[in-house]
Scaffold this active site. Structure first.
Site, PDB file in Angstrom:
ATOM      1  N   GLY A   1      58.699  56.263  45.580  1.00 25.28           N
ATOM      2  CA  GLY A   1      58.575  55.051  44.768  1.00 25.28           C
ATOM      3  C   GLY A   1      58.742  55.312  43.280  1.00 25.28           C
ATOM      4  N   ALA A   2      58.897  56.588  42.888  1.00 29.66           N
ATOM      5  CA  ALA A   2      59.024  56.906  41.454  1.00 29.66           C
ATOM      6  C   ALA A   2      60.372  56.458  40.886  1.00 29.66           C
ATOM      7  CB  ALA A   2      58.846  58.400  41.227  1.00 29.66           C
ATOM      8  N   GLY A   3      61.373  56.311  41.768  1.00 29.38           N
ATOM      9  CA  GLY A   3      62.675  55.837  41.298  1.00 29.38           C
ATOM     10  C   GLY A   3      63.819  56.821  41.467  1.00 29.38           C
ATOM     11  N   LYS A   4      63.634  57.831  42.311  1.00 23.13           N
ATOM     12  CA  LYS A   4      64.675  58.855  42.495  1.00 23.13           C
ATOM     13  C   LYS A   4      65.978  58.244  43.014  1.00 23.13           C
ATOM     14  CE  LYS A   4      62.105  61.031  45.456  1.00 23.13           C
ATOM     15  NZ  LYS A   4      60.948  60.117  45.466  1.00 23.13           N
ATOM     16  N   SER A   5      65.875  57.442  44.094  1.00 20.81           N
ATOM     17  CA  SER A   5      67.112  56.877  44.682  1.00 20.81           C
ATOM     18  C   SER A   5      67.795  55.948  43.693  1.00 20.81           C
ATOM     19  CB  SER A   5      66.816  56.073  45.948  1.00 20.81           C
ATOM     20  OG  SER A   5      65.858  56.677  46.715  1.00 20.81           O
ATOM     21  N   THR A   6      67.002  55.173  42.953  1.00 21.61           N
ATOM     22  CA  THR A   6      67.582  54.238  41.982  1.00 21.61           C
ATOM     23  C   THR A   6      68.374  55.020  40.942  1.00 21.61           C
ATOM     24  OG1 THR A   6      65.642  52.840  42.294  1.00 21.61           O
ATOM     25  CG2 THR A   6      66.999  52.386  40.348  1.00 21.61           C
TER      26      THR A   6
ATOM     27  N   ARG B   1      66.030  51.591  56.853  1.00 24.15           N
ATOM     28  CA  ARG B   1      65.564  50.340  56.225  1.00 24.15           C
ATOM     29  C   ARG B   1      66.749  49.371  56.178  1.00 24.15           C
ATOM     30  NH1 ARG B   1      63.222  53.940  51.413  1.00 24.15           N
ATOM     31  NH2 ARG B   1      61.291  54.564  52.437  1.00 24.15           N
TER      32      ARG B   1
ATOM     33  N   ARG C   1      58.710  46.942  46.862  1.00 24.94           N
ATOM     34  CA  ARG C   1      59.919  47.361  47.591  1.00 24.94           C
ATOM     35  C   ARG C   1      59.890  46.844  49.022  1.00 24.94           C
ATOM     36  NH1 ARG C   1      61.501  53.681  47.961  1.00 24.94           N
ATOM     37  NH2 ARG C   1      60.037  53.622  49.708  1.00 24.94           N
TER      38      ARG C   1
ATOM     39  N   ARG D   1      51.892  57.664  51.503  1.00 29.52           N
ATOM     40  CA  ARG D   1      52.781  57.953  50.373  1.00 29.52           C
ATOM     41  C   ARG D   1      51.990  58.048  49.063  1.00 29.52           C
ATOM     42  NH1 ARG D   1      58.638  56.698  51.515  1.00 29.52           N
ATOM     43  NH2 ARG D   1      58.695  56.805  53.752  1.00 29.52           N
TER      44      ARG D   1
ATOM     45  N   ASN E   1      59.633  57.849  34.651  1.00 32.49           N
ATOM     46  CA  ASN E   1      60.485  56.665  34.825  1.00 32.49           C
ATOM     47  C   ASN E   1      59.665  55.402  34.554  1.00 32.49           C
ATOM     48  OD1 ASN E   1      62.356  54.730  35.571  1.00 32.49           O
ATOM     49  ND2 ASN E   1      62.096  55.083  37.775  1.00 32.49           N
ATOM     50  N   ASP E   2      59.588  55.062  33.246  1.00 36.11           N
ATOM     51  CA  ASP E   2      58.888  53.826  32.857  1.00 36.11           C
ATOM     52  C   ASP E   2      59.984  52.770  32.686  1.00 36.11           C
ATOM     53  OD1 ASP E   2      57.283  51.902  31.863  1.00 36.11           O
ATOM     54  OD2 ASP E   2      56.384  53.093  30.258  1.00 36.11           O
TER      55      ASP E   2
HETATM   56  N1  LIG Z   1      61.991  51.924  35.851  1.00 34.89           N
HETATM   57  C1  LIG Z   1      61.720  51.075  36.832  1.00 34.89           C
HETATM   58  N2  LIG Z   1      61.065  49.932  36.556  1.00 34.89           N
HETATM   59  C2  LIG Z   1      60.781  49.034  37.539  1.00 34.89           C
HETATM   60  N3  LIG Z   1      61.081  49.203  38.832  1.00 34.89           N
HETATM   61  C3  LIG Z   1      61.710  50.344  39.167  1.00 34.89           C
HETATM   62  C4  LIG Z   1      62.070  51.322  38.202  1.00 34.89           C
HETATM   63  N4  LIG Z   1      62.684  52.332  38.828  1.00 34.89           N
HETATM   64  C5  LIG Z   1      62.733  52.015  40.136  1.00 34.89           C
HETATM   65  N5  LIG Z   1      62.161  50.818  40.347  1.00 34.89           N
HETATM   66  C6  LIG Z   1      61.968  50.133  41.639  1.00 34.89           C
HETATM   67  O1  LIG Z   1      60.911  50.826  42.291  1.00 34.89           O
HETATM   68  C7  LIG Z   1      61.150  50.896  43.696  1.00 34.89           C
HETATM   69  C8  LIG Z   1      61.127  52.353  44.109  1.00 34.89           C
HETATM   70  O2  LIG Z   1      62.282  52.986  43.618  1.00 34.89           O
HETATM   71  P1  LIG Z   1      63.120  53.984  44.520  1.00 34.89           P
HETATM   72  O3  LIG Z   1      63.311  53.422  45.863  1.00 34.89           O
HETATM   73  O4  LIG Z   1      64.326  54.366  43.736  1.00 34.89           O
HETATM   74  O5  LIG Z   1      62.089  55.196  44.580  1.00 34.89           O
HETATM   75  P2  LIG Z   1      62.229  56.606  45.278  1.00 34.89           P
HETATM   76  O6  LIG Z   1      61.604  57.592  44.382  1.00 34.89           O
HETATM   77  O7  LIG Z   1      63.628  56.869  45.658  1.00 34.89           O
HETATM   78  O8  LIG Z   1      61.351  56.405  46.580  1.00 34.89           O
HETATM   79  P3  LIG Z   1      61.429  57.188  47.989  1.00 34.89           P
HETATM   80  O9  LIG Z   1      61.105  58.601  47.706  1.00 34.89           O
HETATM   81  O10 LIG Z   1      60.421  56.480  48.832  1.00 34.89           O
HETATM   82  O11 LIG Z   1      62.828  57.028  48.534  1.00 34.89           O
HETATM   83  C9  LIG Z   1      62.471  50.212  43.964  1.00 34.89           C
HETATM   84  O12 LIG Z   1      62.235  48.896  44.410  1.00 34.89           O
HETATM   85  C10 LIG Z   1      63.154  50.212  42.579  1.00 34.89           C
HETATM   86  O13 LIG Z   1      64.025  49.110  42.428  1.00 34.89           O
HETATM   87  N1  LIG Z   2      61.807  67.987  52.074  1.00 32.29           N
HETATM   88  C1  LIG Z   2      62.632  66.954  52.147  1.00 32.29           C
HETATM   89  N2  LIG Z   2      62.241  65.750  51.691  1.00 32.29           N
HETATM   90  C2  LIG Z   2      63.121  64.740  51.774  1.00 32.29           C
HETATM   91  C3  LIG Z   2      64.393  64.886  52.325  1.00 32.29           C
HETATM   92  N3  LIG Z   2      65.022  63.682  52.269  1.00 32.29           N
HETATM   93  C4  LIG Z   2      64.183  62.837  51.679  1.00 32.29           C
HETATM   94  N4  LIG Z   2      63.024  63.458  51.371  1.00 32.29           N
HETATM   95  C5  LIG Z   2      61.833  62.930  50.712  1.00 32.29           C
HETATM   96  O1  LIG Z   2      61.113  62.147  51.639  1.00 32.29           O
HETATM   97  C6  LIG Z   2      60.336  61.207  50.933  1.00 32.29           C
HETATM   98  C7  LIG Z   2      60.416  59.862  51.601  1.00 32.29           C
HETATM   99  O2  LIG Z   2      61.727  59.374  51.597  1.00 32.29           O
HETATM  100  P1  LIG Z   2      62.029  57.876  52.109  1.00 32.29           P
HETATM  101  O3  LIG Z   2      63.526  57.733  52.049  1.00 32.29           O
HETATM  102  O4  LIG Z   2      61.484  57.756  53.500  1.00 32.29           O
HETATM  103  O5  LIG Z   2      61.311  56.959  51.171  1.00 32.29           O
HETATM  104  C8  LIG Z   2      60.862  61.189  49.498  1.00 32.29           C
HETATM  105  O6  LIG Z   2      59.926  61.880  48.681  1.00 32.29           O
HETATM  106  C9  LIG Z   2      62.136  61.972  49.582  1.00 32.29           C
HETATM  107  O7  LIG Z   2      62.386  62.695  48.394  1.00 32.29           O
HETATM  108  C10 LIG Z   2      64.767  66.157  52.810  1.00 32.29           C
HETATM  109  O8  LIG Z   2      65.875  66.392  53.300  1.00 32.29           O
HETATM  110  N5  LIG Z   2      63.866  67.151  52.701  1.00 32.29           N
END
Ligand SMILES: Nc1ncnc2c1ncn2[C@@H]1O[C@H](COP(=O)(O)OP(=O)(O)OP(=O)(O)O)[C@@H](O)[C@H]1O
Ligand SMILES: Nc1nc2c(ncn2[C@@H]2O[C@H](COP(=O)(O)O)[C@@H](O)[C@H]2O)c(=O)[nH]1
Length: 207
Positions: free
Chosen positions: A23-28, A53, A146, A157, A180-181
Site C-alpha cells: 500500500g506504500a505505492g510501489k506498483s503506482t 485482482r 484500494r 498487511r 511517498n507522500d
Molecule cells: N502518493 C500517493 N497519494 C495518494 N494515494 C496514493 C499515493 N501513492 C499511491 N497511492 C494509492 O495507494 C494505493 C496503494 O498503492 P499501490 O497499489 O501502488 O501500493 P503497493 O505498494 O504497490 O502495494 P502492494 O505491495 O500491496 O502491491 C493505490 O490505490 C494507489 O492509487
Molecule cells: N518476496 C517477494 N515478494 C513479492 C514478490 N512479488 C510481490 N511481492 C510482495 O508481496 C507483497 C504483496 O503484494 P500484492 O501484489 O499481493 O499486494 C508486496 O509487498 C510485494 O512487494 C516476489 O516475487 N517476492
C-alpha cells in the site's frame, strides 16, 4: 582493470529492487516508470498463489499459480527468492529476471522485505529502494480505499508494514528510502535515484 570494466558493461544495467509496505505505492510508482521510460525498464513478473485482482493480467502483473506448482518449481531451483506474505506465496523466478536482462533493460523487482534479504545473498547486485508511506494511518487509508483486501488480509498487511517501516530505518539495507507522500515528489525522487542507470540504457539504445 580493463577486463573488469568490460565484464561490468557486459553484465548490463543494474536491476532495481523496490520494496516497502503493501500500500506504500510501489506498483503506482513503477507503472509510472514503465510508462515514461518504455524501452528502458522491464518488470520482473513474479509468481504468486494469490488470486488476481480486477484488472490484473496473468503474465503481466503476476504469474498466478497454485501452491503445488509454486512449491514444485521452488524445489526444482527455479526461483531466485520466494516468501510467504499475508498467507500467500510470492517469488521471483530466474526466468523472469533473465527475460528482462536478455532485452538489456533495467529489471525492476517489486518484492517484500523477506525477498530483499534473500536477494542480498545472491549476485544480482541491484539498487535497493524502499518506498515508505508517510504514516501508518495514511497507509491504512490507502489500503482500505484500494478496496482489494479482506479485513483479515488488511490486518496482516498492516502488521507486516509496521515491521517493514522499522527495518527500513536500519542503515545499510536500502540505498535510498523514499517517503511517498505527494506522488509527484516521490516519483521525482525515484527518477533522480535511477537517472545514471536510465542514461546508460538510453545511450546504449541509441548506439
Ligand atoms: N502518493 C500517493 N497519494 C495518494 N494515494 C496514493 C499515493 N501513492 C499511491 N497511492 C494509492 O495507494 C494505493 C496503494 O498503492 P499501490 O497499489 O501502488 O501500493 P503497493 O505498494 O504497490 O502495494 P502492494 O505491495 O500491496 O502491491 C493505490 O490505490 C494507489 O492509487
Ligand atoms: N518476496 C517477494 N515478494 C513479492 C514478490 N512479488 C510481490 N511481492 C510482495 O508481496 C507483497 C504483496 O503484494 P500484492 O501484489 O499481493 O499486494 C508486496 O509487498 C510485494 O512487494 C516476489 O516475487 N517476492
Amino acid at each position: 582493470m580493463k577486463d573488469y570494466n568490460k565484464e561490468k558493461a557486459m553484465a548490463g544495467p543494474r536491476p532495481v529492487v523496490l520494496s516497502g509496505p503493501s500500500g506504500a505505492g510501489k506498483s503506482t510508482l513503477l507503472k509510472n516508470l514503465l510508462k515514461e521510460y518504455e524501452g528502458v525498464f522491464g518488470f520482473s513478473v513474479s509468481h504468486t498463489t494469490r488470486s488476481p485482482r480486477p484488472g490484473e493480467e496473468n503474465g503481466k502483473d503476476y504469474h498466478y499459480v497454485t501452491r503445488e506448482y509454486m512449491q514444485a518449481s521452488i524445489d526444482k531451483g527455479e526461483f531466485i527468492e520466494s516468501a510467504v506474505f499475508s498467507g500467500n506465496m510470492y517469488g521471483t523466478s530466474k526466468a523472469s529476471v533473465q527475460a528482462v536482462k536478455d532485452k538489456n533493460l533495467i529489471c525492476i523487482l517489486d518484492i517484500d522485505m523477506q525477498g530483499v534479504r534473500a536477494v542480498k545473498t545472491t549476485d544480482l547486485n541491484p539498487i535497493y529502494i524502499s518506498i515508505q508511506p508517510p504514516s501508518m494511518n495514511i497507509l491504512e487509508k490507502r489500503l482500505r480505499d484500494r478496496n482489494t483486501e479482506s479485513e483479515e488480509s488488511l490486518q496482516k498487511r498492516l502488521d507486516a508494514a509496521q515491521v517493514d517501516m522499522e527495518i527500513s530505518k536500519e542503515p545499510g539495507i536500502f540505498d535510498i528510502v523514499i517517503v511517498n507522500d505527494n506522488l509527484d515528489d516521490a516519483y521525482g525522487k525515484l527518477k533522480d535515484a535511477l537517472i545514471e542507470e536510465i542514461k546508460k540504457v538510453q545511450k546504449n539504445n541509441l548506439s
